[in-house]
Design a protein around this motif. Structure first.
Motif, PDB file in Angstrom:
ATOM      1  N   GLN A   1      -0.795  -1.622  -6.577  1.00  0.00           N
ATOM      2  CA  GLN A   1      -2.371  -1.303  -6.229  1.00  0.00           C
ATOM      3  C   GLN A   1      -2.901  -2.723  -6.261  1.00  0.00           C
ATOM      4  OE1 GLN A   1      -4.613   1.103  -8.836  1.00  0.00           O
ATOM      5  NE2 GLN A   1      -5.947   1.347  -7.271  1.00  0.00           N
TER       6      GLN A   1
ATOM      7  N   TRP B   1       0.933  -1.152   0.070  1.00  0.00           N
ATOM      8  CA  TRP B   1       0.092  -0.148  -0.180  1.00  0.00           C
ATOM      9  C   TRP B   1       0.836   1.322  -0.084  1.00  0.00           C
ATOM     10  CZ3 TRP B   1      -0.350   4.017   3.411  1.00  0.00           C
ATOM     11  CH2 TRP B   1      -1.543   5.022   2.934  1.00  0.00           C
TER      12      TRP B   1
ATOM     13  N   TYR C   1       2.459   1.964  -3.231  1.00  0.00           N
ATOM     14  CA  TYR C   1       1.544   2.251  -4.354  1.00  0.00           C
ATOM     15  C   TYR C   1       1.395   3.846  -4.029  1.00  0.00           C
ATOM     16  CZ  TYR C   1      -2.862   3.801  -5.696  1.00  0.00           C
ATOM     17  OH  TYR C   1      -3.783   4.435  -6.452  1.00  0.00           O
TER      18      TYR C   1
ATOM     19  N   TYR D   1      -1.042  13.199   4.672  1.00  0.00           N
ATOM     20  CA  TYR D   1      -2.055  12.832   5.473  1.00  0.00           C
ATOM     21  C   TYR D   1      -2.037  11.762   6.408  1.00  0.00           C
ATOM     22  CZ  TYR D   1      -2.534   9.829   1.462  1.00  0.00           C
ATOM     23  OH  TYR D   1      -2.140   8.918   0.652  1.00  0.00           O
ATOM     24  N   ASP D   2      -2.969  11.105   7.398  1.00  0.00           N
ATOM     25  CA  ASP D   2      -2.857  10.182   8.355  1.00  0.00           C
ATOM     26  C   ASP D   2      -2.717   9.004   7.430  1.00  0.00           C
ATOM     27  OD1 ASP D   2      -3.097   8.108  10.092  1.00  0.00           O
ATOM     28  OD2 ASP D   2      -4.273   9.143  11.163  1.00  0.00           O
TER      29      ASP D   2
ATOM     30  N   LYS E   1      -8.629   2.384   5.917  1.00  0.00           N
ATOM     31  CA  LYS E   1     -10.081   2.565   5.171  1.00  0.00           C
ATOM     32  C   LYS E   1     -10.089   1.922   3.828  1.00  0.00           C
ATOM     33  CE  LYS E   1     -11.912   6.737   6.753  1.00  0.00           C
ATOM     34  NZ  LYS E   1     -11.651   8.132   6.627  1.00  0.00           N
ATOM     35  N   SER E   2      -8.875   2.191   2.959  1.00  0.00           N
ATOM     36  CA  SER E   2      -8.983   1.621   1.579  1.00  0.00           C
ATOM     37  C   SER E   2      -8.910   0.126   1.710  1.00  0.00           C
ATOM     38  CB  SER E   2      -7.758   2.224   0.765  1.00  0.00           C
ATOM     39  OG  SER E   2      -6.492   2.336   1.729  1.00  0.00           O
ATOM     40  N   THR E   3      -8.209  -0.489   2.715  1.00  0.00           N
ATOM     41  CA  THR E   3      -8.321  -1.962   2.377  1.00  0.00           C
ATOM     42  C   THR E   3      -9.195  -2.796   3.051  1.00  0.00           C
ATOM     43  OG1 THR E   3      -6.821  -2.014   4.467  1.00  0.00           O
ATOM     44  CG2 THR E   3      -5.635  -1.995   2.073  1.00  0.00           C
TER      45      THR E   3
ATOM     46  N   ASN F   1      -1.164  -1.406  13.716  1.00  0.00           N
ATOM     47  CA  ASN F   1      -1.319  -0.118  14.014  1.00  0.00           C
ATOM     48  C   ASN F   1       0.236   0.379  14.346  1.00  0.00           C
ATOM     49  OD1 ASN F   1      -1.482   2.729  13.978  1.00  0.00           O
ATOM     50  ND2 ASN F   1      -3.160   2.873  15.297  1.00  0.00           N
TER      51      ASN F   1
ATOM     52  N   TYR G   1      -2.008   5.784   8.227  1.00  0.00           N
ATOM     53  CA  TYR G   1      -2.621   4.449   8.847  1.00  0.00           C
ATOM     54  C   TYR G   1      -4.161   4.422   8.556  1.00  0.00           C
ATOM     55  CZ  TYR G   1      -3.785   0.264  11.392  1.00  0.00           C
ATOM     56  OH  TYR G   1      -4.507  -0.717  11.718  1.00  0.00           O
ATOM     57  N   GLU G   2      -4.827   5.669   8.701  1.00  0.00           N
ATOM     58  CA  GLU G   2      -6.111   5.579   8.711  1.00  0.00           C
ATOM     59  C   GLU G   2      -6.427   5.450   7.229  1.00  0.00           C
ATOM     60  OE1 GLU G   2      -7.789   9.223  10.625  1.00  0.00           O
ATOM     61  OE2 GLU G   2      -9.386   8.868   8.911  1.00  0.00           O
ATOM     62  N   SER G   3      -5.836   5.968   6.156  1.00  0.00           N
ATOM     63  CA  SER G   3      -6.320   5.735   4.985  1.00  0.00           C
ATOM     64  C   SER G   3      -5.858   4.441   4.290  1.00  0.00           C
ATOM     65  CB  SER G   3      -5.103   6.696   4.013  1.00  0.00           C
ATOM     66  OG  SER G   3      -5.057   6.503   3.004  1.00  0.00           O
TER      67      SER G   3
ATOM     68  N   THR H   1      -1.528  -4.756  -3.185  1.00  0.00           N
ATOM     69  CA  THR H   1      -2.460  -4.522  -1.995  1.00  0.00           C
ATOM     70  C   THR H   1      -3.778  -4.937  -1.955  1.00  0.00           C
ATOM     71  OG1 THR H   1      -1.234  -2.279  -2.139  1.00  0.00           O
ATOM     72  CG2 THR H   1      -2.879  -2.476  -0.538  1.00  0.00           C
ATOM     73  N   LEU H   2      -4.607  -4.738  -2.809  1.00  0.00           N
ATOM     74  CA  LEU H   2      -6.200  -5.169  -2.797  1.00  0.00           C
ATOM     75  C   LEU H   2      -6.058  -6.651  -2.682  1.00  0.00           C
ATOM     76  CD1 LEU H   2      -7.476  -2.494  -5.446  1.00  0.00           C
ATOM     77  CD2 LEU H   2      -7.740  -2.509  -2.904  1.00  0.00           C
TER      78      LEU H   2
END
Ligand code: COA
Lengths: 724, 187
Positions: free
Chosen positions: A589, A530, A533, A633-634, A641-643, A615, A636-638, A592-593
């Motif tokens: 990408q 991730w 990517y 940006y943050d 969310k995206s995974t 985390n 880990y949060e991203s 990751t997915l």
């Protein structure tokens, strides 16, 4: 256990005596005997008196006297080199029997080669090459031209290597190699060794000719004494000696040529390197002959021996310089075998040849790609030091091009008219950052990764500052026309844009090195891909922008000036590179997915320990990137969310792999003439292809077992699917 | 005698007793275990340094009165963090693969956590599969590789375990950038 207090120790009588060692500013010499004898009656063996500043380092540096594992002062075989010599340990000549003498010299040569390779690989000079009394005391052998000149050349070679490595010094790895502990180096005398060795080579050549000649001719050569006394062995010995001597000669020449400024000696160096490699081949071939003269003591053992003949060499004792290597505890070192030493040198020579073959283009893209390619064969310290000295000399690339011109070239802008720019504080700083980066890229990969992580922060601070400043200047400057010749600001602005690209390049290298160094465990691959990517995506964006700038400005130049010849090859090269970045972006990408889906469906191990969560692992792995605001940006949060919702049923992963596959096909065409690049792209293509198949299979049957392996590419994983 | 060192021992996990370092009589037991297994020679001062300053972080495992495993650690300030460090860990061969090392490490880590450590570190040889697997399961990551760390020329990994972070502060990142990239990602 009673710690010693200040008051107690200061109550001891001062006895200044006639001390020759100054005690320092705020202290005086004191006699500790009474304290020690008082302590002795109190203490049991192994107990200790310590002050507050007693730390782990002090504890570990403590020696137990007369423990052979720790006490390097303990007398081993000999008390001193002189004692060893007096006891006949290294006789001159080695034997009065000339055949035995020659045999023994060949053994010494072979063992020295082993010592030299072992030294290069990180052991001390004192315990390797200088464990040989003939090398330590060359003056003793001055009547023995062969041994004498050979040892002199060995010493000169060691000096040359020490000098390269210490000039390139970037980290602690170099310490051991360059530490000469006051070993006797005598530059002038040693330099003469090469002349002497040439003369010796000449003589042996004639001896070889003489022994092969027919009897008629032989008479002509009669005044020439043979090498040794056994006519049946004459040819074999002559040949064995010649390749050993020639290797030494060419090796020293090659090293010296490589040190000429701006790569001017490279062409010649390549010739010497080629000779070295072929002489090493002859060395190997001589082994059969040399072994046939030895009483056979087991075939299997030969592989471990340090000489071609399999005999122990005369005149070596690795404990001789033990006291020179204090304070490190006296560790016995394991020497390479003779065969392994030859392998080592062949590899070193190939690496040196790679460096010499490098065309010194004033093109940073080219340099960076070369350095990465170079690292793939895991080059050792000596070759990396050479590369570093080539790349950075006198604060310029190849000692020739300033980094301002290099950057300008990257962006296809002309800086020749902007005389003040090279003194601009940002350009000066950038110069320093670039020098630093190139040096780091020549270091060993573990250190390189740590350092890259750290400099990311420097780069990003620099980038922010420059951005603010250039932005302000641009606003003030809108009135001025760009036609007055000084386009400094315009250039600075472009350079600023490029720096951002470069930061992402460094970040990517940092992440990729984690794979090479085996720092990621399978449960962490998802977050690593991730992150890759995210970085690749941004790198692609920036790089594509630069290509547009370059192409645009080249087109303009060509339009304005009909004579102007566009460097189309270069334009193609960077466009291709940008496409490769895009292809890798899709691939990461997809990975990751895919891995996220496997995790979400419970088909792949989640990383969950009793003490922390994903985390914390994320934070630890990417701390340095986040510090440098990559991304801003943050993360880990991203990432979460995206995974979180990736699943096998809804699979953009599939599409990503397909895209990567398509792009890889196109890129392959462009790299048709570059086998290294081609292999890399082919690997990427296969990863994409296999993952498409794996994803299909997994969608149909969730009971399949899946594992991630690096069968096609060193850092892009392939999903391997098995029936359980 | 030699042979029994290699042979697997039959035993029940409940027969293993764990104790923390309780004084001088434990020192020779620890030393002989570590000397057997680790290549580096440590002087007695090194052992004392650890067990005297952090006896609460040192544990021993016994089976029927025989010492069969031990762990030696320290903790302290390191670059603005308070961190624990595992210096030595050994379980003798006949008793391996039964979770004894995991238990020893877990005990030490718990004490470190309770004492306010933010993280735990250690070094392990890159080819020490057993130790790497063990620590990996406990949540350690391989944070760095250390070139030629050991005198035999072998590289080491620096392993790190970070304890859960304090509540995360909301980030002041540029919002639209975040969105832009996220959208692109899940496209
Ligand atoms: C490393 C050592 C302490 C492990 O002791 P142990 O009691 O066998 O370890 P555990 O039984 O607690 O193992 C826990 C997990 O680690 C892994 N593991 C342990 N040894 C392993 C091995 N040889 N190979 C692969 N995995 C291994 C397993 O995943 C195991 O879990 P599992 O049994 O549920 O699959 C022991 O092998 C030893 O003393 N080695 C020599 C000294 C040493 O290397 N010390 C570490 C220095 S950092």
């Amino acid at each position: 256990m009673q710690p010693v207090r200040e008051e107690e120790s200061s109550s001891i009588q001062n006895d200044p005596g006639n001390c020759s060692i100054p005690s320092g500013d705020s202290s005086v010499w004191a006699d500790v005997s009474p304290l020690l004898s008082a302590a002795c009656t109190d203490l049991q063996e192994g107990e200790l008196i310590h002050g507050d500043n007693f730390n782990l380092f002090a504890a570990m540096s403590a020696l137990e006297i007369m423990d052979p594992k720790m006490d390097s002062g303990m007398v081993s075989a000999f008390y001193s080199i002189d004692e060893a010599i007096e006891s006949g340990f290294a006789p001159v000549p080695i034997s009065s029997d000339k055949t035995v003498n020659v045999e023994s010299i060949i053994d010494i040569m072979d063992h020295l080669l082993v010592c030299e390779a072992t030294w290069h690989m990180g052991h001390s000079l004192a315990q390797t090459v200088f464990s040989c009394i003939y090398v330590l005391r060359p003056e003793r052998t001055s009547s023995q031209a062969l041994l004498h000149s050979y040892c002199r050349v060995i010493r000169a070679t060691c000096r040359a290597v020490v000098s390269v490595v210490s000039d390139a010094r970037t980290n602690e790895e170099e310490d051991l190699l360059t530490m000469t502990y006051g070993l006797p180096f005598n530059g002038d005398e040693d330099a003469k060794g090469l002349l002497l060795l040439n003369a010796v080579e000449e003589t042996i050549c004639r001896q070889l000719r003489a022994c092969k000649a027919t009897s008629a001719k032989r008479r002509l050569l009669e005044e020439l004494e043979p090498l040794q006394t056994n006519p049946h062995l004459e040819e074999g010995f002559c040949k064995a000696l010649l390749c050993r001597i020639r290797f030494r000669k060419h090796f020293l020449h090659a090293l010296n040529c490589m040190r000429r400024p701006q790569g001017r000696g490279h062409e010649l160096a390549r010739k010497h390197i080629a000779s070295c490699i072929s002489e090493l081949q002859s060395l190997l071939e001589s082994a059969e002959f040399l072994r046939s003269n030895t009483v056979n003591n087991g075939e299997t053992e030969i592989e471990e021996r340090t000489t071609a003949s399999g005999r122990q060499p005369i005149g070596f004792d690795s404990t001789l310089n033990k006291r020179l290597s204090a304070p490190t505890p006296p560790r016995a070192i394991k020497l390479l075998s003779w065969k392994k030493a030859i392998d080592y040198f062949v590899k070193l020579l190939h690496n040196l040849d790679q460096i010499c073959a490098f065309s010194l283009e004033p093109d940073l893209d080219f340099v960076l790609q070369f350095v990465i390619q170079f690292h793939k064969s895991r080059p050792d310290l000596v070759s990396r030091a050479h590369l570093q000295l080539l790349l950075v000399q006198d604060g310029k690339l190849y000692g020739r091009d300033t980094f301002l011109t290099i950057c300008a070239r990257l962006l296809a802008i002309d800086v020749s008219k902007n005389h003040g720019l090279h003194l601009n504080e940002y350009i000066l700083q950038l110069n320093q950052l670039m020098i630093n980066l190139l040096k780091i890229l020549c270091a060993n990969t573990p250190w390189q990764r740590r350092k890259l992580g750290k400099i990311l922060n420097d780069w990003s601070i620099f980038n922010v500052q420059m951005g603010i400043n250039v932005g302000q200047l641009m606003q003030q400057d809108t009135s001025r026309s760009q036609k007055n010749g000084d386009r400094s600001l315009f250039i600075l602005n472009h350079v600023y844009g490029w720096i951002e690209e470069q930061i992402h390049w460094v970040a990517l290298r940092f992440l990729v090195l984690g794979f090479e160094l085996d720092l990621y465990s399978p449960s962490e691959y998802c977050m690593v891909y991730w992150y890759m990517y995210i970085i690749l995506w941004k790198l692609h964006e920036k790089a594509r922008l630069r290509v547009l700038i370059v192409v645009h400005s080249e087109e303009r130049k060509a339009k304005r000036n009909k004579e102007y010849s566009r460097d189309m090859a270069r334009e193609d090269r960077i466009s291709l590179w940008v496409l490769l970045i895009q292809c890798q972006t899709s691939l990461t990408q997809g990975l990751t997915l895919m891995i996220a889906a496997l995790r979400n469906e419970g088909m792949c191990l989640k990383s969950q320990g009793p003490f922390n969560t994903e985390n914390e692992k994320f934070t630890q792995h990417f701390e340095l990137l986040q510090k440098a605001s990559l991304p801003e940006y943050d993360a880990y949060e991203s990432f979460s969310k995206s995974t979180a919702h990736a699943s096998l049923d809804f699979l953009p992963a599939y599409e990503c792999f397909r895209d990567a596959q398509k792009m890889a096909k196109d890129i392959k065409v462009g790299y048709a003439n570059d086998p290294d690049k081609l292999a890399e792209v082919r690997g990427i293509e296969q990863v994409a292809e296999h993952n498409v198949i794996a994803v299909n299979l997994l969608c149909q049957d969730r009971s399949l077992k899946v594992s991630l392996e690096f069968t096609h590419h060193p850092y892009f994983a392939t999903a391997i699917v098995r029936r359980s | 005698m030699e042979k029994s060192i290699e042979e697997k021992e039959e035993f029940d996990e409940s027969e293993i007793e764990y104790t923390s370092y309780a004084g001088e009589h434990h020192l020779p037991l620890i030393m002989s275990l570590v000397d057997q297994e680790l290549s580096e020679p440590y002087s007695i001062f090194t052992y004392r340094y650890f067990v005297y300053l952090w006896p609460q972080l040192c544990f021993l495992a016994f089976h029927k009165g025989r010492c069969i495993g031990t762990i030696v650690c320290k903790m302290g300030e390191h670059r603005q963090t308070y961190r624990g460090y595992i210096a030595m860990l050994v379980v003798i061969k006949p008793y391996r693969g039964r979770g004894i090392a995991s238990e020893l490490v877990t005990r030490s880590i718990k004490v470190m956590m309770e004492s306010g450590c933010e993280e735990v570190t250690l070094e392990a040889e890159v080819d020490n599969k057993g130790a790497l697997a063990l620590y990996g399961r406990l949540g350690f990551i391989r944070a760095k590789r250390l070139h030629h760390y050991y005198l035999n020329g072998m590289d080491a990994f620096r392993l790190k375990l970070l304890f859960p972070l304090k509540p995360r502060l909301p980030q002041i990142a540029s919002q639209d950038q975040t969105q832009q990239e996220q959208e692109n990602f899940t496209a």
